[in-house]
Enzyme design. Structure first.
Site: not given
Lengths: 326, 369
Positions: A60, A129
């Site tokens: 990321e 998540h």
């Protein structure tokens, strides 16, 4: 005009802007041939090729950090992070680098880029998540943090975000990706996300939320109506910057307010809204401002998430208390 | 039965010797018959930048001690490393992505010296890079600039330009995740980027031996799918030649290179540091003997291009340049409240505008709204 869900509206916006502007490129994990883990980029690889729909290494920080460099080179990157909670792996790049580039270069360089990520719970994902961490980015001055609640806004706000000269964190409602449907024009249009949107008018109480919480608030408003309590529902659309005038006007019209969000109560963005209203709408308030939020606990595993999420019942109960409060 | 393979990439062997072209005594490593990669004029220009850097370190440190300049990081000892690498670039098309210890590279690439002074004086105006100057702002967050450099290089290439990006960082930065992520991505997309690692022995007080167990930093490059090279970072010619080769490779589409420039920080980490607590004097002395500026001066003296009167004239010119830059920086008006807000976004937000008004009329203005 056609009926779309939020994912389809996002895909439509991406394809529309890529066709109109060669500078727009997409970066992310699994966004190419696979079309993204939620299919937000489905078909775009076939249409625009691997040089504009780019599968990235699983990192990321590199996705966001290189997107900043790509933006400085003159391109318009739209980076997808698979889940907003994973954007914490790029927190330093988003907050210290992307958000500050214009300011620290005194306007010479702009990080004109979009970071898209779904967030929120309710779809039984694995651990980590579902975290609603949008508020953690709302102190990154220089960044815009926005969150659409419906397909029309999703397309119009994403087009506006890609064209925005400043970096935009575009937080998508994971829970409503496929379930929330609505009319979406086929043409290119933008939605001014700097303005809060009154999505329902009522005289008795004002419910404030963004993203999925707006839909919880709307369902609560329907339930309240059966009891004779008419609610105004405000979708703030943007956390940073916040449309102070818009929320103040909406609360002044009813004198009562409940704020709904998924993130934990403490230091959640509801605190910012409540403090702002306490200063700006103080003399019109007829009852304490309430917040209906996730509890002060980490987001649980899926089997416990329905207890965690602020549901319609809790919003109705809080609204009832507030509407009856003096 | 054959012996099971337990390691296909055994870690053994001696570290490679750094590339060197100019000896400490100023003679060419290859002997008198070898051709240096720079001609005498280029070396004189390089020397001027190196001496400017050294003189600025002295002046800046002195002013900082008097409270007239902010905390900054001196280049002292690393002048060949910084100048040799910067001179291998074309400022008309190539970009430098700096860390914070590369003053002469920034100046050579077009940054006005007074901008650097303003930045380290704490004036917001110091962050501005003039239009057309291909530099990103100084980076304080260690290694954070590395993925920016990869994205910039890659993006320029995607747009059909033949530009190359050189990014500066240190031995300490190589321990950060951003270093790994940036190298990995650069290898995958073959970005025209040069990772220029200045191994100066120290990350504040943490020695190079605490950053990696590897023999060299450059040997990590093959793990990312590209080449690495180790150069004597106190040798202007070796640094220049190695960087130029990396630039040519990148420009031709050959992708990234990791250059480890082995140099030594002769001064402190910055003006707030006290290296006497952790650097042995005899180690410093051994590196003072390898001073990168003396090496170039010895070479040029042997060619008849350097002597005391030329040196005195250069020093005088440099001194005037630095004084003029400090004077120009001092002439800039102090920051205003507006500077706090300007350029956060393309336009002030309503809240910012209101907060700014509050600064401008603190007694009667609205509260933070």
């Amino acid at each position: 005009m056609s009926v779309m869900n939020i994912l389809e509206a996002i895909r439509d916006a991406l394809g529309t802007e890529m066709a109109a502007d060669d500078r727009v490129i997409l970066l992310g994990q699994d966004i190419g041939k696979f079309g993204g883990i939620f299919r937000a980029t489905d078909g775009l690889y076939a249409q625009f090729g691997g040089e504009r729909v780019i599968d990235m290494p699983l990192a990321e920080g590199a996705i966001i950090g290189s997107a900043l460099g790509l933006a400085l080179s003159g391109l318009r990157p739209v980076a997808e992070i698979q889940f907003l909670g994973f954007a914490r792996q790029a927190f330093h790049q988003i907050v210290s680098q992307v958000a500050r580039m214009r300011h620290r270069s005194r306007g010479r360089f702009a990080a004109s880029m979009v970071i898209r990520a779904p967030f929120g719970g309710g779809v039984r994902t694995p651990e980590l998540h579902s975290d609603a961490v949008e508020c953690q980015f709302a102190q990154a001055q220089g960044l815009k943090v926005i969150a659409p609640s419906n397909p029309y806004d999703a397309k119009g706000m994403l087009l506006a975000a890609i064209r925005d000269p400043d970096p935009v964190l575009f937080c998508e409602p994971l829970h409503g990706y496929r379930s929330i449907k609505g009319d979406v024009p086929s043409s290119a249009y933008t939605v001014d996300f700097s303005k809060a949107n009154v999505v329902r008018q009522g005289n008795d109480i004002t419910l404030i939320g963004w993203s999925s919480a707006v839909n919880v608030a709307l369902r609560a408003a329907e339930a309240l109506a059966t009891e004779g309590i008419e609610a105004t529902v405000v979708d703030i659309r943007s956390l940073l910057p916040l449309d102070v005038g818009g929320i103040v006007a909406a609360v002044e019209s009813t004198g009562r307010c409940v704020i709904v969000h998924e993130a934990p109560l403490t230091a959640g963005f509801g605190a910012e809204i409540a403090a702002t209203l306490a200063r700006e709408a103080f003399y019109s308030l007829q009852a304490p401002i309430e917040r209906v939020t996730g509890p002060d606990a980490p987001y649980p595993l899926a089997g416990a998430e329905q207890m965690y999420l602020p549901g319609v019942d809790r919003v109705v109960a809080a609204a009832r208390r507030t509407a009856q409060g003096q | 039965m054959s012996t099971p393979v337990i390691s296909q990439f055994p870690y053994r062997g001696d570290p490679v010797a750094p590339v060197r072209l100019l000896e400490v005594d100023g003679t060419l490593t290859g002997g008198g018959g070898s051709v240096p990669p720079m001609d005498d004029e280029q070396m004189l220009s390089a020397l001027w930048l190196m001496m400017l850097s050294r003189a600025f370190d002295d002046k800046g440190t002195s002013l900082q001690r008097q409270g007239r300049f902010g905390t900054f990081s001196a280049v002292r000892g690393q002048e060949a490393s910084v100048v040799g690498s910067a001179l291998a670039l074309d400022p008309a098309r190539d970009w430098i992505v700096p860390q914070y210890r590369e003053l002469p590279a920034l100046v050579n690439h077009g940054l006005p010296l007074e901008s650097f002074i303003l930045y380290f004086s704490g004036h917001p105006a110091g962050g501005y890079i003039p239009e057309g100057v291909r530099l990103l702002p100084i980076q304080i967050s260690i290694a954070a600039q590395l993925p920016h450099a990869v994205g910039l290089a890659w993006g320029l290439r995607l747009q059909g330009l033949d530009a190359v990006v050189l990014v500066y960082f240190g031995d300490g930065a190589s321990s950060e995740g951003d270093f790994h992520e940036a190298c990995n991505l650069a290898g995958v997309v073959k970005a025209p980027v040069i990772f220029f690692l200045q191994n100066n022995g120290w990350a504040i007080s943490t020695p190079r031996s605490r950053q990696t167990a590897a023999r060299t930093f450059a040997e990590r490059a093959p793990g990312y799918g590209f080449d690495g090279v180790v150069v004597d970072g106190n040798d202007l010619l070796a640094v220049y030649a190695a960087t130029r080769a990396a630039v040519e490779r990148a420009r031709a589409g050959g992708g990234p290179t990791l250059i480890e420039s082995q140099t030594y920080r002769l001064g402190a980490h910055n003006t707030a540091d006290d290296p006497t607590r952790y650097v042995a004097e005899e180690v410093l002395d051994s590196w003072r003997d390898r001073d990168p500026i003396l090496r170039v001066q010895r070479y040029l003296a042997a060619c008849g291009r350097w002597n005391e009167s030329i040196a005195a004239k250069a020093q005088e010119e440099i001194s005037q340049t630095i004084d003029a830059a400090f004077a120009a920086a001092r002439a800039v008006a102090p920051p205003t409240a507006e500077d706090l807000f300007l350029h956060t976004y393309a336009e002030l937000t309503e809240r910012q505008a209101r907060q700014l008004r509050e600064y401008e009329m603190p007694a009667t203005g609205p509260a933070n709204g």
